[in-house]
Design a protein around this motif. Structure first.
Motif, PDB file in Angstrom:
ATOM      1  N   LYS A 146      15.993  17.195 -11.355  1.00  0.00           N
ATOM      2  CA  LYS A 146      16.956  16.157 -10.995  1.00  0.00           C
ATOM      3  C   LYS A 146      18.258  16.788 -10.513  1.00  0.00           C
ATOM      4  O   LYS A 146      18.684  17.833 -11.022  1.00  0.00           O
ATOM      5  N   ASP A 147      18.873  16.147  -9.525  1.00  0.00           N
ATOM      6  CA  ASP A 147      20.136  16.639  -8.985  1.00  0.00           C
ATOM      7  C   ASP A 147      21.281  16.307  -9.934  1.00  0.00           C
ATOM      8  O   ASP A 147      21.386  15.170 -10.422  1.00  0.00           O
ATOM      9  N   ILE A 148      22.136  17.277 -10.179  1.00  0.00           N
ATOM     10  CA  ILE A 148      23.328  17.047 -10.996  1.00  0.00           C
ATOM     11  C   ILE A 148      24.465  16.621 -10.083  1.00  0.00           C
ATOM     12  O   ILE A 148      24.867  17.362  -9.183  1.00  0.00           O
ATOM     13  N   SER A 179      34.719  14.831  -6.858  1.00  0.00           N
ATOM     14  CA  SER A 179      34.764  16.005  -7.725  1.00  0.00           C
ATOM     15  C   SER A 179      34.976  17.300  -6.948  1.00  0.00           C
ATOM     16  O   SER A 179      34.854  18.382  -7.499  1.00  0.00           O
ATOM     17  N   HIS A 180      35.254  17.183  -5.645  1.00  0.00           N
ATOM     18  CA  HIS A 180      35.588  18.325  -4.773  1.00  0.00           C
ATOM     19  C   HIS A 180      34.393  19.199  -4.432  1.00  0.00           C
ATOM     20  O   HIS A 180      34.546  20.202  -3.728  1.00  0.00           O
ATOM     21  N   HIS A 181      33.199  18.856  -4.906  1.00  0.00           N
ATOM     22  CA  HIS A 181      31.967  19.491  -4.472  1.00  0.00           C
ATOM     23  C   HIS A 181      30.815  18.598  -4.904  1.00  0.00           C
ATOM     24  O   HIS A 181      30.905  17.899  -5.914  1.00  0.00           O
ATOM     25  N   MET A 182      29.756  18.604  -4.104  1.00  0.00           N
ATOM     26  CA  MET A 182      28.632  17.710  -4.399  1.00  0.00           C
ATOM     27  C   MET A 182      27.342  18.260  -3.809  1.00  0.00           C
ATOM     28  O   MET A 182      27.332  18.797  -2.694  1.00  0.00           O
ATOM     29  N   LEU A 183      26.261  18.101  -4.557  1.00  0.00           N
ATOM     30  CA  LEU A 183      24.937  18.463  -4.073  1.00  0.00           C
ATOM     31  C   LEU A 183      24.337  17.271  -3.325  1.00  0.00           C
ATOM     32  O   LEU A 183      24.267  16.163  -3.849  1.00  0.00           O
ATOM     33  N   TYR A 226      28.137   8.617  -1.274  1.00  0.00           N
ATOM     34  CA  TYR A 226      26.813   9.164  -1.585  1.00  0.00           C
ATOM     35  C   TYR A 226      26.512   9.053  -3.077  1.00  0.00           C
ATOM     36  O   TYR A 226      25.396   8.668  -3.469  1.00  0.00           O
ATOM     37  N   GLY A 227      27.486   9.384  -3.913  1.00  0.00           N
ATOM     38  CA  GLY A 227      27.264   9.337  -5.355  1.00  0.00           C
ATOM     39  C   GLY A 227      26.890   7.950  -5.839  1.00  0.00           C
ATOM     40  O   GLY A 227      25.925   7.773  -6.600  1.00  0.00           O
ATOM     41  N   ILE A 239      21.344  13.292 -12.480  1.00  0.00           N
ATOM     42  CA  ILE A 239      21.977  13.406 -13.790  1.00  0.00           C
ATOM     43  C   ILE A 239      23.481  13.477 -13.539  1.00  0.00           C
ATOM     44  O   ILE A 239      23.942  14.251 -12.701  1.00  0.00           O
ATOM     45  N   ARG A 240      24.229  12.677 -14.263  1.00  0.00           N
ATOM     46  CA  ARG A 240      25.691  12.701 -14.111  1.00  0.00           C
ATOM     47  C   ARG A 240      26.311  13.614 -15.157  1.00  0.00           C
ATOM     48  O   ARG A 240      25.979  13.542 -16.335  1.00  0.00           O
ATOM     49  N   GLN A 241      27.208  14.463 -14.700  1.00  0.00           N
ATOM     50  CA  GLN A 241      27.947  15.341 -15.600  1.00  0.00           C
ATOM     51  C   GLN A 241      29.424  15.323 -15.222  1.00  0.00           C
ATOM     52  O   GLN A 241      29.766  15.230 -14.036  1.00  0.00           O
ATOM     53  N   TYR A 242      30.280  15.425 -16.235  1.00  0.00           N
ATOM     54  CA  TYR A 242      31.721  15.462 -15.975  1.00  0.00           C
ATOM     55  C   TYR A 242      32.085  16.765 -15.269  1.00  0.00           C
ATOM     56  O   TYR A 242      31.506  17.812 -15.548  1.00  0.00           O
ATOM     57  N   PHE A 243      33.059  16.710 -14.359  1.00  0.00           N
ATOM     58  CA  PHE A 243      33.310  17.878 -13.499  1.00  0.00           C
ATOM     59  C   PHE A 243      34.152  18.979 -14.141  1.00  0.00           C
ATOM     60  O   PHE A 243      34.150  20.110 -13.690  1.00  0.00           O
ATOM     61  N   TYR A 244      34.898  18.691 -15.167  1.00  0.00           N
ATOM     62  CA  TYR A 244      35.727  19.684 -15.859  1.00  0.00           C
ATOM     63  C   TYR A 244      36.463  20.580 -14.859  1.00  0.00           C
ATOM     64  O   TYR A 244      36.281  21.794 -14.815  1.00  0.00           O
TER      65      TYR A 244
END
Length: 281
Positions: A146-148, A179-183, A226-227, A239-244
């Protein structure tokens, strides 16, 4: 020349799959940049190579015609410089996107370049990385196939309003994917653009522009679009993850190795040109 680059990337991809036993998908990296980003680019590229755990096939740096960014990056294997004109984006469509003294045409152009990454990247998945954002911790962008997708706290209502106008339905959540970057995954990106064209009866860039409010200096977000489209239509594949992430003045990048600006929980640092040094906490 660019055709030869793409052919070479495809050969690299074939060799990678013959040898690779990693469970992580190989990715390309796409970094749109302008002259103001030439200070940060070497850090962005080198830290990405160091810390991204997905195998990296190629890195593409997109730059304006007539400029040559960061000659010290030329020695990096499988890194290519590509002019913005490669994507053949009609800039006249948003030539009036100037608010007072603020010229937002280049900002919007970069977003369309990111969403056009499938034209250049040879891998099925590619990471778009802003030219001021440095990956400082080891991380991958995939888990069990799955894509993060990273999310942040940068809620901006016009992005959601534009999304609703484009697709005809609201986002299913109010989290932000800025988040300044994305797959990006090519097949899903193409499906999203096809839906935009079908619902608006127009080419996807023209359709987006027609739904933008150019009275707002930040009227559209490629990451938000896109997100949230993925969250609505392909939730099982992400899968969603916080960008920290922490934002810092650009001048601070010279001290990036200083432990004082690092934190155990941070995954990336963004050295924005609009943040002044006195704003550091």
């Amino acid at each position: 020349m660019l055709e030869n680059i793409i052919k070479n990337c495809c050969k690299l991809r074939e060799r990678y799959f013959q040898k690779n036993d990693s469970c992580l998908s190989a990715i390309d990296i796409l970094i749109p940049a302008t002259i103001k980003d030439f200070l940060t680019l070497p850090y962005v590229v080198n830290y990405a190579i160091k810390n991204i755990q997905n195998p990296i096939t190629s890195i593409f740096i997109i730059f304006p015609r007539g400029t040559m960014p960061c000659k010290d990056l030329l020695s990096i294997k499988n890194l290519y410089f590509v002019e913005e004109d490669f994507f053949k984006i009609n800039r006249l469509l948003f030539d009036n996107y100037i608010i007072g003294n603020l010229d937002r045409r280049g900002w919007l152009l970069q977003q369309f370049i990111k969403l056009s990454g499938n034209m250049l990247c040879t891998e099925n998945k590619f990471l778009v990385l802003d030219a001021d954002t440095v990956i400082i911790k080891k991380q991958s962008f995939e888990y069990k196939g799955k894509d993060i997708l990273l999310f942040s706290d940068e809620y901006h209502q016009p992005y959601y309003s534009c999304f609703e106008k484009i697709f005809g339905y609201k986002t299913v959540d109010t989290i932000s994917f800025v988040s300044h970057h994305m797959l990006f995954e090519k097949k899903f990106l193409q499906q999203m653009k096809q839906e935009i064209e079908n619902k608006n009866h127009d080419q996807w860039i023209s359709a987006i522009i027609k739904n933008c409010d150019f009275s707002n200096s930040s009227c559209f977000s490629e990451y938000e679009t896109y997100g949230h489209w993925m969250l609505k239509n392909n939730k099982r594949n992400i899968i969603r993850q916080y960008f920290y992430n922490k934002a810092l003045p650009r001048e601070c990048i010279k001290d990036i190795d200083n432990s004082l600006i690092h934190s155990k929980h941070l995954k990336s640092l963004s050295f924005h040109s609009y943040i002044k040094e006195e704003g550091v906490n």
